[in-house]
Design an enzyme around this catalytic site. Structure first.
Site, PDB file in Angstrom:
ATOM      1  N   LYS A   1       0.824  -1.309   0.484  1.00 20.80           N
ATOM      2  CA  LYS A   1       0.120  -0.013   0.149  1.00 20.80           C
ATOM      3  C   LYS A   1       0.489   1.603  -0.101  1.00 20.80           C
ATOM      4  CE  LYS A   1      -3.203   2.066   3.212  1.00 20.80           C
ATOM      5  NZ  LYS A   1      -4.648   1.776   4.082  1.00 20.80           N
TER       6      LYS A   1
ATOM      7  N   LYS B   1      -2.463  -1.636  -3.947  1.00 23.62           N
ATOM      8  CA  LYS B   1      -2.858  -0.460  -4.073  1.00 23.62           C
ATOM      9  C   LYS B   1      -2.530   1.099  -4.036  1.00 23.62           C
ATOM     10  CE  LYS B   1      -5.597   2.057  -0.277  1.00 23.62           C
ATOM     11  NZ  LYS B   1      -6.699   1.858   1.199  1.00 23.62           N
TER      12      LYS B   1
HETATM   13  C1  PBG Z   1      -7.126   2.903   5.766  1.00 23.77           C
HETATM   14  C2  PBG Z   1      -7.338   3.152   4.497  1.00 23.77           C
HETATM   15  C3  PBG Z   1      -7.919   4.060   3.614  1.00 23.77           C
HETATM   16  C4  PBG Z   1      -7.993   3.454   2.368  1.00 23.77           C
HETATM   17  C5  PBG Z   1      -8.387   1.919   3.033  1.00 23.77           C
HETATM   18  N1  PBG Z   1      -7.685   2.145   3.636  1.00 23.77           N
HETATM   19  C6  PBG Z   1      -6.939   5.633   3.539  1.00 23.77           C
HETATM   20  C7  PBG Z   1      -5.460   5.607   4.551  1.00 23.77           C
HETATM   21  O1  PBG Z   1      -4.807   4.943   3.691  1.00 23.77           O
HETATM   22  O2  PBG Z   1      -5.245   7.240   4.188  1.00 23.77           O
HETATM   23  C8  PBG Z   1      -7.803   4.152   1.157  1.00 23.77           C
HETATM   24  C9  PBG Z   1      -8.761   3.888   0.212  1.00 23.77           C
HETATM   25  C10 PBG Z   1      -9.628   4.958  -0.865  1.00 23.77           C
HETATM   26  O3  PBG Z   1      -8.801   5.402  -1.132  1.00 23.77           O
HETATM   27  O4  PBG Z   1     -10.845   4.201  -1.137  1.00 23.77           O
HETATM   28  N2  PBG Z   1      -5.532   2.578   6.487  1.00 23.77           N
END
Ligand code: PBG
Length: 327
Positions: free
Chosen positions: A195, A248
């Protein structure tokens, strides 16, 4: 002479040699659940996406069941936040209540919907970081037991899968151990393995009210310059016992998806995130792109790159278009 155009001459020929296809059951729809009653409010930066209070969930559950999608992923937007994100692991936390309600509603209808609980602290902490803070930075190891408790609370509420998204080192192993010790050895873990720290999460942070109050997430989420490191993250989650791996965001990281596909035998998910969705909606609303064709091309690209599962806010529309045969 080699003539590659021969097999493109008619639509039927093109269908005959098409290399990529995908099914509605490979799509997962994220849902935001909020405290309160009778709430269904649109997220301003995500047209067509709503925050639901628990009592209003049946309407979106019905749509997901009708669409036949592969599942939903739940995110909590709690009324109360604190330093250590205790609503994330409260027995009656907003997501736990939503899971119970969805499961009871589906059971009553004799239907099945796979419910995945996103496991993170950022929506629940007053400072908006994905773990507990010590001297201004996120304390990795002190955050692990809290993630494990949140996963257990979701499991006890009836979740079918948990998906830790905080990018803490060792979080998959910590959750796996706690689930196993508490009678949930059958429950799969999907790791948000690679991520990246990304601007494309901005609309989500609006939706979940989870933007960090100070600093950013770069000390735990990945640097977008690093493709090899992403493979180390994916391998680490696999070694810790993840059942599904994830990359992601999606669009700007399909090289990572392809490389991951070539290395792992596990199912691979991509998360087509909020900012990617917002771009498509904005371009479509401005008359710059045709939404259906854009979504079709993007979904095809995710599967062509090697994804088995796509988590996307377009899931319900895509499912309908697939069924109509227009996607
Ligand atoms: C929480 C999380 C996030 C997303 C999914 N889980 C946001 C982040 O890390 O700031 C993002 C999902 C999206 O942008 O659709 N940690």
């Amino acid at each position: 002479m080699q003539r590659l155009r021969r097999l493109r001459r008619t639509g039927a020929l093109r269908d005959l040699v098409a290399e990529t296809s995908f099914r509605v059951s490979s799509l997962i729809y994220p849902v935001f659940v909020t405290d309160g009653e009778n709430i269904r409010e649109e997220v301003p930066s995500m047209p067509g996406v709503f925050r639901y209070s628990a009592d209003r969930l049946p309407e979106i559950v019905d749509r997901m069941l009708d669409a036949g999608i592969g599942g939903t992923m739940l995110f909590g937007v709690p009324a109360k936040k604190d330093e250590c994100g205790s609503e994330a692991y409260a027995e009656d936390g907003v997501v736990q209540r939503a899971i119970r309600l969805i499961k009871a509603y589906c059971a009553q209808k004799g239907a099945q919907l796979t419910v995945i609980a996103d496991i993170c602290l950022c929506e629940y902490t007053s400072h908006g970081h994905c773990g507990v803070l010590r001297e201004g930075d996120v304390d990795n190891d002190a955050s692990l037991p809290l993630h494990a408790r949140a996963a257990l609370a979701a499991a006890r509420a009836g979740a079918d899968m948990v998906a830790p998204s905080s990018m803490m080192d060792g979080v998959v192993a910590a959750i796996r151990r706690t689930l196993d010790e508490n009678g949930f050895s059958f429950l799969p873990v999907m790791g948000y393995s690679a991520k990246f720290a990304s601007v494309f999460y901005s609309p989500f942070r609006d939706a979940a009210d989870s933007a960090p109050q100070t600093g950013d997430r770069k000390s735990y989420q990945m640097d977008c310059r690093n493709g090899r490191e992403a493979l180390r993250e994916l391998a680490a989650d696999e070694a810790e016992g993840a059942d599904i791996l994830m990359v992601k965001p999606a669009l700007a990281y399909l090289d990572v998806v392809r490389a991951a596909r070539e290395r792992t035998l596990l199912p691979l998910a991509v998360y087509n995130v909020s900012g990617e969705y917002a771009m498509v909606k904005a371009a479509a609303a401005a008359g710059m792109l045709d939404e259906k064709r854009t979504v079709s091309e993007l979904m095809t690209a995710f599967f062509r790159a090697g994804a088995d599962i796509v988590i996307t806010y377009h899931a319900l529309d895509a499912a309908q278009w697939l069924r109509e045969g227009t996607l």
